[in-house]
Design a protein around this motif. Structure first.
Motif, PDB file in Angstrom:
ATOM      1  N   VAL A 144       0.830  -1.210   0.000  1.00 62.10           N
ATOM      2  CA  VAL A 144       0.000   0.000   0.000  1.00 62.10           C
ATOM      3  C   VAL A 144       0.864   1.261   0.000  1.00 62.10           C
ATOM      4  N   ASN A 145       1.992   1.230   0.679  1.00 61.98           N
ATOM      5  CA  ASN A 145       2.857   2.412   0.697  1.00 61.98           C
ATOM      6  C   ASN A 145       3.500   2.666  -0.662  1.00 61.98           C
ATOM      7  N   VAL A 146       3.960   1.622  -1.322  1.00 59.32           N
ATOM      8  CA  VAL A 146       4.573   1.793  -2.648  1.00 59.32           C
ATOM      9  C   VAL A 146       3.512   2.231  -3.667  1.00 59.32           C
ATOM     10  N   LEU A 147       2.343   1.629  -3.597  1.00 58.61           N
ATOM     11  CA  LEU A 147       1.249   2.034  -4.486  1.00 58.61           C
ATOM     12  C   LEU A 147       0.887   3.501  -4.253  1.00 58.61           C
ATOM     13  N   PHE A 169       3.450   5.752  -5.849  1.00 60.03           N
ATOM     14  CA  PHE A 169       3.245   5.805  -7.299  1.00 60.03           C
ATOM     15  C   PHE A 169       2.081   6.731  -7.644  1.00 60.03           C
ATOM     16  N   LEU A 170       0.955   6.531  -6.964  1.00 58.38           N
ATOM     17  CA  LEU A 170      -0.222   7.363  -7.242  1.00 58.38           C
ATOM     18  C   LEU A 170       0.059   8.834  -6.977  1.00 58.38           C
ATOM     19  N   LEU A 171       0.746   9.132  -5.884  1.00 53.05           N
ATOM     20  CA  LEU A 171       1.069  10.519  -5.577  1.00 53.05           C
ATOM     21  C   LEU A 171       1.969  11.119  -6.651  1.00 53.05           C
ATOM     22  N   GLY A 172       2.905  10.315  -7.163  1.00 50.16           N
ATOM     23  CA  GLY A 172       3.736  10.780  -8.270  1.00 50.16           C
ATOM     24  C   GLY A 172       2.909  11.104  -9.500  1.00 50.16           C
ATOM     25  N   LEU A 181      10.438   5.458  -3.331  1.00 49.48           N
ATOM     26  CA  LEU A 181      11.035   6.534  -4.130  1.00 49.48           C
ATOM     27  C   LEU A 181      10.985   6.208  -5.622  1.00 49.48           C
ATOM     28  N   GLY A 182      11.272   4.968  -5.959  1.00 49.17           N
ATOM     29  CA  GLY A 182      11.216   4.551  -7.361  1.00 49.17           C
ATOM     30  C   GLY A 182       9.815   4.658  -7.927  1.00 49.17           C
ATOM     31  N   ALA A 183       8.815   4.269  -7.138  1.00 48.15           N
ATOM     32  CA  ALA A 183       7.422   4.336  -7.588  1.00 48.15           C
ATOM     33  C   ALA A 183       6.982   5.785  -7.783  1.00 48.15           C
ATOM     34  N   LEU A 203       8.619   7.013 -10.941  1.00 51.56           N
ATOM     35  CA  LEU A 203       7.957   6.422 -12.108  1.00 51.56           C
ATOM     36  C   LEU A 203       6.619   7.107 -12.364  1.00 51.56           C
ATOM     37  N   GLY A 204       5.844   7.335 -11.304  1.00 51.47           N
ATOM     38  CA  GLY A 204       4.560   8.017 -11.461  1.00 51.47           C
ATOM     39  C   GLY A 204       4.714   9.411 -12.046  1.00 51.47           C
ATOM     40  N   MET A 205       5.702  10.151 -11.538  1.00 48.71           N
ATOM     41  CA  MET A 205       5.948  11.493 -12.054  1.00 48.71           C
ATOM     42  C   MET A 205       6.434  11.455 -13.498  1.00 48.71           C
ATOM     43  N   ALA A 206       7.289  10.474 -13.794  1.00 50.53           N
ATOM     44  CA  ALA A 206       7.827  10.350 -15.159  1.00 50.53           C
ATOM     45  C   ALA A 206       6.727  10.005 -16.158  1.00 50.53           C
ATOM     46  N   LEU A 207       5.763   9.230 -15.742  1.00 50.81           N
ATOM     47  CA  LEU A 207       4.670   8.839 -16.641  1.00 50.81           C
ATOM     48  C   LEU A 207       3.805  10.019 -17.065  1.00 50.81           C
ATOM     49  N   VAL A 208       3.664  11.011 -16.187  1.00 49.58           N
ATOM     50  CA  VAL A 208       2.807  12.150 -16.508  1.00 49.58           C
ATOM     51  C   VAL A 208       3.584  13.365 -17.015  1.00 49.58           C
TER      52      VAL A 208
END
Length: 114
Positions: free
Chosen positions: A39-42, A45-48, A103-105, A108-113
């Motif tokens: 849940v923390n990694v997800l 990612f979502l926050l990113g 941090l990686g998630a 990745l989330g920020m990079a996707l958008v």
């Protein structure tokens, strides 16, 4: 209005955290806190992914939902519990995996958008 948006997001995020945590943890016969880690990694990612949203939508989904979905306090408690059980490797793994994957998630989330 912003406080209400945060509260609504949190009202959905907290039960989502509980249900996802239990679903993940029930599939593992291990002292490692897989549910909290997932849940923390997800949430990272979502926050990113959500970083570019307008402020009202970010209050609802970022601060409210992701804030309630993720749980630093449970991560800390579970790491201390592993240390009390003398599960040194699992405690260290929990810290390293949570930090690196989180941090990686988020990246990745920020990079996707972007």
């Amino acid at each position: 209005m912003t406080v209400l948006l945060v509260a609504v997001g949190a009202a959905v995020g907290a039960p989502a955290r509980y249900l996802l945590d239990r679903a993940v943890q029930s599939r593992h016969d291990s002292v490692f806190p897989w549910g909290t880690c997932v849940v923390n990694v997800l949430g990272c990612f979502l926050l990113g992914v959500l970083t570019g949203l307008p402020s009202a939508l970010f209050a609802l989904l970022g601060t409210g939902f992701c804030g309630a979905l993720t749980t630093y306090s449970t991560f800390s408690y579970e790491t201390l519990r592993l240390l009390q059980l003398r599960a040194w490797l699992m405690a260290g793994l929990n810290v390293v995996v949570s930090l690196v994957a989180g941090l990686g998630a988020a990246y990745l989330g920020m990079a996707l958008v972007s």
